[in-house]
Design a protein around this motif. Structure first.
Motif, PDB file in Angstrom:
ATOM      1  N   UNK A 154      16.473  10.168  63.947  1.00  0.00           N
ATOM      2  CA  UNK A 154      16.434  10.744  65.122  1.00  0.00           C
ATOM      3  C   UNK A 154      15.266  11.941  65.515  1.00  0.00           C
ATOM      4  N   UNK A 155      15.116  12.506  64.420  1.00  0.00           N
ATOM      5  CA  UNK A 155      13.960  13.535  64.544  1.00  0.00           C
ATOM      6  C   UNK A 155      12.623  12.879  64.757  1.00  0.00           C
ATOM      7  N   UNK A 156      12.350  12.002  63.969  1.00  0.00           N
ATOM      8  CA  UNK A 156      11.045  11.083  63.929  1.00  0.00           C
ATOM      9  C   UNK A 156      10.881  10.338  65.159  1.00  0.00           C
ATOM     10  N   UNK A 157      11.918   9.925  65.784  1.00  0.00           N
ATOM     11  CA  UNK A 157      11.969   9.221  67.162  1.00  0.00           C
ATOM     12  C   UNK A 157      11.580  10.243  68.446  1.00  0.00           C
ATOM     13  N   UNK A 158      12.146  11.460  68.022  1.00  0.00           N
ATOM     14  CA  UNK A 158      12.028  12.568  69.304  1.00  0.00           C
ATOM     15  C   UNK A 158      10.561  13.053  69.032  1.00  0.00           C
ATOM     16  N   UNK A 159       9.940  13.173  67.980  1.00  0.00           N
ATOM     17  CA  UNK A 159       8.753  13.708  67.522  1.00  0.00           C
ATOM     18  C   UNK A 159       7.505  12.798  67.759  1.00  0.00           C
ATOM     19  N   UNK A 160       7.871  11.390  68.036  1.00  0.00           N
ATOM     20  CA  UNK A 160       6.917  10.329  68.182  1.00  0.00           C
ATOM     21  C   UNK A 160       6.044   9.905  67.054  1.00  0.00           C
ATOM     22  N   UNK A 161       6.674  10.195  65.887  1.00  0.00           N
ATOM     23  CA  UNK A 161       6.206   9.878  64.836  1.00  0.00           C
ATOM     24  C   UNK A 161       5.096  10.766  64.283  1.00  0.00           C
ATOM     25  N   UNK A 162       4.677  12.103  64.880  1.00  0.00           N
ATOM     26  CA  UNK A 162       3.914  12.952  64.330  1.00  0.00           C
ATOM     27  C   UNK A 162       4.214  14.204  64.342  1.00  0.00           C
ATOM     28  N   UNK A 163       3.626  15.272  63.598  1.00  0.00           N
ATOM     29  CA  UNK A 163       4.019  16.498  63.743  1.00  0.00           C
ATOM     30  C   UNK A 163       4.487  17.163  62.286  1.00  0.00           C
ATOM     31  N   UNK A 189       9.584   7.069  54.694  1.00  0.00           N
ATOM     32  CA  UNK A 189       9.460   5.436  54.699  1.00  0.00           C
ATOM     33  C   UNK A 189       9.330   4.944  56.144  1.00  0.00           C
ATOM     34  N   UNK A 190       9.664   5.832  57.083  1.00  0.00           N
ATOM     35  CA  UNK A 190       9.719   5.286  58.627  1.00  0.00           C
ATOM     36  C   UNK A 190       8.416   5.910  59.395  1.00  0.00           C
ATOM     37  N   UNK A 191       8.406   7.169  59.081  1.00  0.00           N
ATOM     38  CA  UNK A 191       7.567   8.271  59.749  1.00  0.00           C
ATOM     39  C   UNK A 191       6.437   8.815  58.630  1.00  0.00           C
ATOM     40  N   UNK A 192       5.442   8.166  58.053  1.00  0.00           N
ATOM     41  CA  UNK A 192       4.613   8.788  57.165  1.00  0.00           C
ATOM     42  C   UNK A 192       3.630   9.606  57.702  1.00  0.00           C
ATOM     43  N   UNK A 193       3.338   9.660  59.004  1.00  0.00           N
ATOM     44  CA  UNK A 193       2.543  10.716  59.389  1.00  0.00           C
ATOM     45  C   UNK A 193       3.152  11.865  59.749  1.00  0.00           C
ATOM     46  N   UNK A 194       4.311  12.377  59.569  1.00  0.00           N
ATOM     47  CA  UNK A 194       4.933  13.459  59.878  1.00  0.00           C
ATOM     48  C   UNK A 194       4.934  14.368  58.499  1.00  0.00           C
ATOM     49  N   UNK A 195       4.580  15.525  58.568  1.00  0.00           N
ATOM     50  CA  UNK A 195       4.685  16.326  57.326  1.00  0.00           C
ATOM     51  C   UNK A 195       5.916  17.243  57.359  1.00  0.00           C
TER      52      UNK A 195
END
Length: 324
Positions: A154-163, A189-195
């Protein structure tokens, strides 16, 4: 085994054996009292009260008399202050089974003690591996790994995969540690560009937790999301974001009324709807079955999805039915 309840159990067992030998039948068992004991340190935390509401409602439905004990606090998880209250209850009532809140190893020896005294024990909200806690007969609660993964999705989708995401826990314990680890693994695994920042403990005292969250935001201007694995996390992070003047996507835990109101207002994005009321009800159901000598599955997992503003009505109704 020197408590009054232990002596009563031994005496009752001897009477039962004598009755069978004499051919006059059996003395009613401990379960004939139809009573269950619920032991929960930090008894007055709003999340814990919601668990208790489900337990007591199911007890009433099943025709059981049930008692809740634990140190009377909403912020201090105190096992040592709760055990004497449980022992006092056991000394005055013949309980057929005991439910013990066991999110960490500090209470495991007490579960073992109860098991050694012949009392079946069930825990909830955590799912220890079978055989890992001596004396524990069954466990129910959310699928913790799935809950952490659901929050990451849910978080990854809301952030658009970044942040950048701040991650906080109430304390280090089996439930929150597993959830944080699952959140991190799913995000990687799904949002590797999120720190994701290092996990920090926000604690259970509201003002101190909010101050810590404000400090995290001030020290990390790149934070765009916050996930808290504890019940007050929605309040902690929404307050911190407001004080810091920051726009943060916030996901926390638990459908207590304050949290639903914050989601509804738009001050936080969502929460993991841990099946708190349902856990309590399932604990009563399992405890009653154990008290009556029935076989039950050891693991009894329950689903926990992430809800947002569009999903709140059913949870307000649960709270209304629980008088909260």
């Amino acid at each position: 085994m020197n408590s009054n309840s232990s002596r009563c159990r031994i005496f009752q067992a001897l009477l039962g054996a004598a009755a069978v030998i004499a051919g006059i039948g059996t003395v009613p068992s401990f379960a004939a009292e139809k009573a269950l004991l619920w032991v929960q340190p930090m008894r007055d935390h709003p999340v814990h009260r919601l668990m208790q509401a489900g337990f007591l409602a199911k007890c009433k439905e099943l025709g059981y008399t049930c008692e809740v004990v634990g140190n009377p606090s909403a912020t201090n998880y105190d096992v040592s202050a709760s055990i004497p209250l449980a022992e006092a209850a056991l000394a005055r009532t013949q309980f057929g089974a005991v439910a013990v809140y066991g999110p960490g190893p500090e209470i495991f020896p007490y579960i073992g003690k109860l098991g050694n005294e012949g009392l079946p024990v069930v825990t909830w909200h955590v799912l220890p591996a079978e055989g890992s806690v001596p004396g524990l007969k069954a466990a129910t609660g959310e699928d913790i790994k799935a809950a952490g993964a659901n929050a990451a999705d849910a978080m990854g989708q809301k952030l658009g995969g970044k942040g950048t995401i701040a991650l906080t826990q109430g304390s280090s314990n089996d439930t929150e540690n597993v959830m944080s680890d699952s959140f991190r693994a799913e995000m990687k695994a799904k949002y590797p560009h999120i720190k994701i920042l290092d996990t920090q403990m926000e604690g259970f005292e509201p003002s101190a937790a909010e101050s810590k969250a404000v400090g995290i935001l001030q020290a990390n201007p790149d934070v765009t999301g916050a996930f808290s694995t504890t019940g007050n996390g929605v309040q902690t992070w929404s307050g911190a974001a407001r004080k810091a003047g920051r726009d943060v996507v916030i996901i926390g835990m638990d459908y207590i009324r304050q949290n639903l109101d914050i989601i509804k207002s738009g001050a936080a994005y969502g929460l993991v709807a841990q099946p708190l009321y349902e856990e309590g009800a399932k604990t009563a159901e399992i405890g009653a079955a154990l008290a009556e000598g029935k076989s039950v599955p050891y693991l009894n997992p329950l689903p926990a999805k992430v809800i947002t503003a569009a999903d709140l009505d059913p949870y307000y109704k649960i709270l209304d039915s629980a008088g909260q």
